[in-house]
Design a protein around this motif. Structure first.
Motif, PDB file in Angstrom:
ATOM      1  N   LEU A  21       0.814  -1.219   0.000  1.00 58.39           N
ATOM      2  CA  LEU A  21       0.000   0.000   0.000  1.00 58.39           C
ATOM      3  C   LEU A  21       0.847   1.269   0.000  1.00 58.39           C
ATOM      4  CD1 LEU A  21      -2.826  -1.123   2.453  1.00 58.39           C
ATOM      5  CD2 LEU A  21      -2.860  -1.119  -0.044  1.00 58.39           C
ATOM      6  N   ASP A  22       2.164   1.119   0.191  1.00 63.26           N
ATOM      7  CA  ASP A  22       3.061   2.277   0.125  1.00 63.26           C
ATOM      8  C   ASP A  22       3.660   2.446  -1.273  1.00 63.26           C
ATOM      9  OD1 ASP A  22       4.466  -0.104   0.378  1.00 63.26           O
ATOM     10  OD2 ASP A  22       6.149   0.815   1.450  1.00 63.26           O
ATOM     11  N   TRP A  23       3.138   1.694  -2.236  1.00 66.42           N
ATOM     12  CA  TRP A  23       3.653   1.778  -3.610  1.00 66.42           C
ATOM     13  C   TRP A  23       2.629   2.387  -4.567  1.00 66.42           C
ATOM     14  CZ3 TRP A  23       8.499   1.584  -5.027  1.00 66.42           C
ATOM     15  CH2 TRP A  23       9.438   0.857  -4.252  1.00 66.42           C
ATOM     16  N   GLY A  24       1.762   3.263  -4.071  1.00 68.43           N
ATOM     17  CA  GLY A  24       0.847   3.960  -4.964  1.00 68.43           C
ATOM     18  C   GLY A  24       1.605   4.860  -5.937  1.00 68.43           C
ATOM     19  N   ILE A  25       0.876   5.445  -6.861  1.00 68.85           N
ATOM     20  CA  ILE A  25       1.482   6.176  -7.978  1.00 68.85           C
ATOM     21  C   ILE A  25       1.111   7.655  -7.913  1.00 68.85           C
ATOM     22  CG2 ILE A  25       1.531   6.396 -10.510  1.00 68.85           C
ATOM     23  CD1 ILE A  25       0.858   3.351 -10.604  1.00 68.85           C
ATOM     24  N   CYS A  26       2.113   8.518  -8.110  1.00 64.92           N
ATOM     25  CA  CYS A  26       1.884   9.938  -8.365  1.00 64.92           C
ATOM     26  C   CYS A  26       2.146  10.187  -9.845  1.00 64.92           C
ATOM     27  CB  CYS A  26       2.824  10.801  -7.521  1.00 64.92           C
ATOM     28  SG  CYS A  26       2.656  12.576  -7.869  1.00 64.92           S
ATOM     29  N   GLY A  27       1.134  10.615 -10.560  1.00 63.60           N
ATOM     30  CA  GLY A  27       1.315  10.915 -11.970  1.00 63.60           C
ATOM     31  C   GLY A  27       2.090  12.218 -12.163  1.00 63.60           C
ATOM     32  N   VAL A  28       2.813  12.303 -13.293  1.00 63.12           N
ATOM     33  CA  VAL A  28       3.590  13.491 -13.629  1.00 63.12           C
ATOM     34  C   VAL A  28       3.339  13.839 -15.093  1.00 63.12           C
ATOM     35  CG1 VAL A  28       5.916  14.452 -13.891  1.00 63.12           C
ATOM     36  CG2 VAL A  28       5.402  12.955 -11.944  1.00 63.12           C
ATOM     37  N   GLY A  29       3.055  15.113 -15.366  1.00 64.59           N
ATOM     38  CA  GLY A  29       2.891  15.582 -16.740  1.00 64.59           C
ATOM     39  C   GLY A  29       3.895  16.674 -17.048  1.00 64.59           C
ATOM     40  N   LEU A  30       4.688  16.476 -18.085  1.00 64.18           N
ATOM     41  CA  LEU A  30       5.697  17.471 -18.474  1.00 64.18           C
ATOM     42  C   LEU A  30       5.229  18.348 -19.634  1.00 64.18           C
ATOM     43  CD1 LEU A  30       9.016  15.391 -18.308  1.00 64.18           C
ATOM     44  CD2 LEU A  30       7.821  16.637 -16.494  1.00 64.18           C
ATOM     45  N   ARG A  31       4.174  17.956 -20.317  1.00 64.51           N
ATOM     46  CA  ARG A  31       3.719  18.700 -21.498  1.00 64.51           C
ATOM     47  C   ARG A  31       2.426  19.444 -21.161  1.00 64.51           C
ATOM     48  NH1 ARG A  31       1.982  14.740 -25.500  1.00 64.51           N
ATOM     49  NH2 ARG A  31       0.792  14.110 -23.673  1.00 64.51           N
ATOM     50  N   SER A  32       2.205  20.531 -21.874  1.00 65.10           N
ATOM     51  CA  SER A  32       0.974  21.294 -21.620  1.00 65.10           C
ATOM     52  C   SER A  32      -0.259  20.442 -21.906  1.00 65.10           C
ATOM     53  CB  SER A  32       0.965  22.576 -22.454  1.00 65.10           C
ATOM     54  OG  SER A  32       1.111  22.270 -23.826  1.00 65.10           O
ATOM     55  N   GLU A  33      -0.128  19.478 -22.854  1.00 67.23           N
ATOM     56  CA  GLU A  33      -1.269  18.620 -23.188  1.00 67.23           C
ATOM     57  C   GLU A  33      -1.667  17.709 -22.031  1.00 67.23           C
ATOM     58  OE1 GLU A  33       1.433  18.362 -26.920  1.00 67.23           O
ATOM     59  OE2 GLU A  33       1.580  19.152 -24.884  1.00 67.23           O
ATOM     60  N   ASP A  34      -0.778  17.521 -21.052  1.00 69.57           N
ATOM     61  CA  ASP A  34      -1.087  16.635 -19.925  1.00 69.57           C
ATOM     62  C   ASP A  34      -2.090  17.252 -18.949  1.00 69.57           C
ATOM     63  OD1 ASP A  34       0.613  14.502 -20.686  1.00 69.57           O
ATOM     64  OD2 ASP A  34       2.356  15.593 -19.941  1.00 69.57           O
ATOM     65  N   ARG A  35      -2.339  18.547 -19.089  1.00 69.93           N
ATOM     66  CA  ARG A  35      -3.272  19.205 -18.168  1.00 69.93           C
ATOM     67  C   ARG A  35      -4.675  18.605 -18.274  1.00 69.93           C
ATOM     68  NH1 ARG A  35      -2.883  23.536 -15.103  1.00 69.93           N
ATOM     69  NH2 ARG A  35      -0.892  24.093 -16.047  1.00 69.93           N
ATOM     70  N   ALA A  36      -5.070  18.238 -19.485  1.00 68.50           N
ATOM     71  CA  ALA A  36      -6.415  17.685 -19.669  1.00 68.50           C
ATOM     72  C   ALA A  36      -6.580  16.393 -18.873  1.00 68.50           C
ATOM     73  CB  ALA A  36      -6.689  17.449 -21.148  1.00 68.50           C
ATOM     74  N   MET A  37      -5.550  15.533 -18.895  1.00 64.57           N
ATOM     75  CA  MET A  37      -5.608  14.293 -18.121  1.00 64.57           C
ATOM     76  C   MET A  37      -5.635  14.604 -16.627  1.00 64.57           C
ATOM     77  SD  MET A  37      -5.702  10.963 -17.984  1.00 64.57           S
ATOM     78  CE  MET A  37      -5.166  10.271 -19.568  1.00 64.57           C
ATOM     79  N   ARG A  38      -4.771  15.532 -16.177  1.00 61.53           N
ATOM     80  CA  ARG A  38      -4.744  15.869 -14.755  1.00 61.53           C
ATOM     81  C   ARG A  38      -6.102  16.394 -14.306  1.00 61.53           C
ATOM     82  NH1 ARG A  38      -2.930  20.264 -11.643  1.00 61.53           N
ATOM     83  NH2 ARG A  38      -4.419  21.383 -12.974  1.00 61.53           N
ATOM     84  N   ASP A  39      -6.693  17.302 -15.110  1.00 58.27           N
ATOM     85  CA  ASP A  39      -7.976  17.889 -14.724  1.00 58.27           C
ATOM     86  C   ASP A  39      -9.087  16.835 -14.684  1.00 58.27           C
ATOM     87  OD1 ASP A  39      -6.659  20.272 -14.539  1.00 58.27           O
ATOM     88  OD2 ASP A  39      -7.533  21.159 -16.353  1.00 58.27           O
ATOM     89  N   ALA A  40      -9.049  15.921 -15.655  1.00 59.41           N
ATOM     90  CA  ALA A  40     -10.067  14.857 -15.679  1.00 59.41           C
ATOM     91  C   ALA A  40      -9.945  13.983 -14.436  1.00 59.41           C
ATOM     92  CB  ALA A  40      -9.909  14.010 -16.945  1.00 59.41           C
TER      93      ALA A  40
END
Length: 501
Positions: free
Chosen positions: A56-75
């Motif tokens: 349970l200590d191996w969850g994931i933090c997503g990272v977006g380096l491109r401006s296009e990644d904002r849509a995924m983060r917001d969703a």
């Protein structure tokens, strides 16, 4: 029903839900490049472990380096970082699952420093990547790091406000070293040969330009396991979202759809711990090379063999091409005669059975995998998925026409018009350059095959391959796709007057 934590208990009972406390999600992995493949592959294996109450200590933090990644983060942020995975296929017991393993997502645009700080946290012990085949800044022809790229030069001049993956990784590793924090494992989940070795070369090349001492520390302390990853994951469409709402009652801003098949073969080279992925089906090995070569040459190579021909014919989905008997026979013959003789034995895998499975997967109508997705980024895919096969066929003095047809189809595809007269865009960062190679028909062969970035030196130097390419290009122009395949498979010569391009 809008997907979020408070609505989970109200979803229909057959939908699989996270079996762990979402409020206790802790992050041990930072994943750069959160797209469909990551959410249907690495995240699913990790979710499966956590659903067993483990890691349970191996969850994931997503990272977006491109401006296009904002849509995924917001969703994702709009639904408490939950998303739905929907398996598509012919089986009656396909799974619909809500996934909770991604606990947050950071965008480089919002704060470079916050992202560097996150990657430097002691809790982050693995940084994983799906940044596409072209994201490693390695010249396909020379194998050298592309240090002159403007974004790389920016990062070297501005190490505290990087833009590229390598700038961020070096900034975070420098901070870890200064704080006495152990290094992380850098794990590529991208679909390219020797992905760990490529990642290592790219990062060390950048680090040596930025800070020679840091480069030495990285070389000594960071590991880069190679991996073979496999799951067909089409682009999520509005139709997929609507189908999820209509059939399962879930309003999800960005679900992921995928085939049931799932495979991950991974070298067990981790410097700072790892999840017990072997308990949920990951195959650990000392040498991933035979699995990698099998998958890249058979699956990805065959994908390219059918995709440009299919697009020219007017098809737009992979299963449509496989419903066409000529395509089905051609792809199987390419697998059997051109690729299989090149492969080393693969422990635990029977190749005939594997090829049968590939044909079945390509024919999966429910997945509706877009040819445009498979066609995309051809200038990066050819050197990795087709050129090694071509080079070996040339070296072995083997028959070249089936493989040359793949290249001839790409040459015509770059014109941007199919046999039905329908125009389409070329989804490739180098589209303009690639289309320039085929603009002058008189010099097309020399210019296209002479593009060392894509084809390397051996292919244009082979008179036998050049002749096979010109033969297939001529056939496509005069006989059309179906006529060309028919002649190649059966030796039949259709009336050229029936099709002229």
């Amino acid at each position: 029903m809008k997907l979020n934590r408070s609505n989970l208990s109200r979803l229909v009972p057959y939908i699989a839900l996270p079996a762990y406390d979402l409020g206790a999600r802790a992050q041990g992995i930072a994943h750069i490049g959160v797209g469909g493949f990551h959410r249907a592959h690495q995240a699913i294996y990790t979710e499966a472990l956590q659903n067993q109450g483990k890691n349970l200590d191996w969850g994931i933090c997503g990272v977006g380096l491109r401006s296009e990644d904002r849509a995924m983060r917001d969703a994702l942020a709009s639904q408490d970082y939950l998303y739905t995975q929907v398996e598509l296929g012919d089986s009656p017991n396909l799974e619909v699952r809500v996934v909770g393993v991604i606990g947050a997502m950071l965008l480089a645009e919002d704060s470079a420093q916050a992202l560097i700080d996150k990657l430097a946290e002691p809790a982050i012990r693995i940084v994983s990547l799906t940044i596409t085949e072209g994201g490693y800044c390695i010249d396909d022809a020379s194998g050298e790091f592309l240090a002159d790229l403007p974004a790389i030069q920016h990062d070297l001049a501005n190490p505290d406000s990087p833009k590229t993956v390598f700038g961020f990784l070096c900034a975070a590793l420098a901070k870890r070293r200064a704080a006495g924090t152990a290094a992380f494992t850098l794990m590529s989940c991208d679909n390219l040969p020797h992905n760990g070795a490529v990642t290592r070369k790219a990062l060390l090349s950048y680090a040596r330009l930025a800070d020679a001492d840091l480069a030495q520390w990285i070389e000594a302390h960071v590991s880069f396991p190679n991996a073979m990853v496999d799951r067909i994951t089409p682009m999520t469409s509005d139709a997929h979202r609507q189908q999820l709402a209509r059939e399962h009652g879930i309003d999800d801003a960005w679900p992921v759809v995928c085939e049931p098949f799932l495979q991950w073969v991974l070298e067990d080279k981790f410097v700072n711990g790892r999840p017990a992925w072997e308990e949920v089906g990951v195959q650990f090995t000392d040498d991933v090379s035979p699995y990698e070569e099998m998958k890249i040459k058979l699956l990805n190579g065959s994908h390219l063999a059918l995709t440009y021909l299919g697009f020219l014919k007017g098809y737009r989905f992979v299963h449509e091409t496989m419903n066409d008997e000529l395509f089905r026979r051609y792809v199987r013959r390419f697998m059997d005669l051109d690729v299989t003789p090149q492969l080393a034995p693969v422990p635990g895998i029977e190749l005939t059975e594997y090829k049968d499975t590939l044909i079945e997967r390509f024919s999966n109508q429910a997945i509706a995998d877009q040819l445009e997705r498979v066609c995309s980024d051809g200038t990066s895919k050819f050197p990795k998925f087709i050129v090694p096969t071509l080079n070996r066929l040339i070296t072995d003095g083997a028959e070249l026409d089936r493989a040359a047809l793949v290249v001839a189809a790409w040459a015509l595809y770059l014109d941007g018009v199919d046999e039905q007269g329908t125009a389409y865009r070329i989804p490739d960062p180098r589209a303009e350059w690639a289309q320039g190679l085929v603009a002058d028909k008189a010099s097309l062969t020399a210019r296209l095959l002479g593009a060392e970035l894509v084809f390397g030196p051996a292919i244009p130097a082979s008179t036998a391959f050049v002749a096979a390419f010109e033969r297939q290009l001529h056939n496509l122009r005069t006989l059309g796709v179906s006529g060309t395949l028919q002649q190649l498979l059966d030796g039949a010569r259709p009336d050229p007057l029936q099709h002229h391009r």
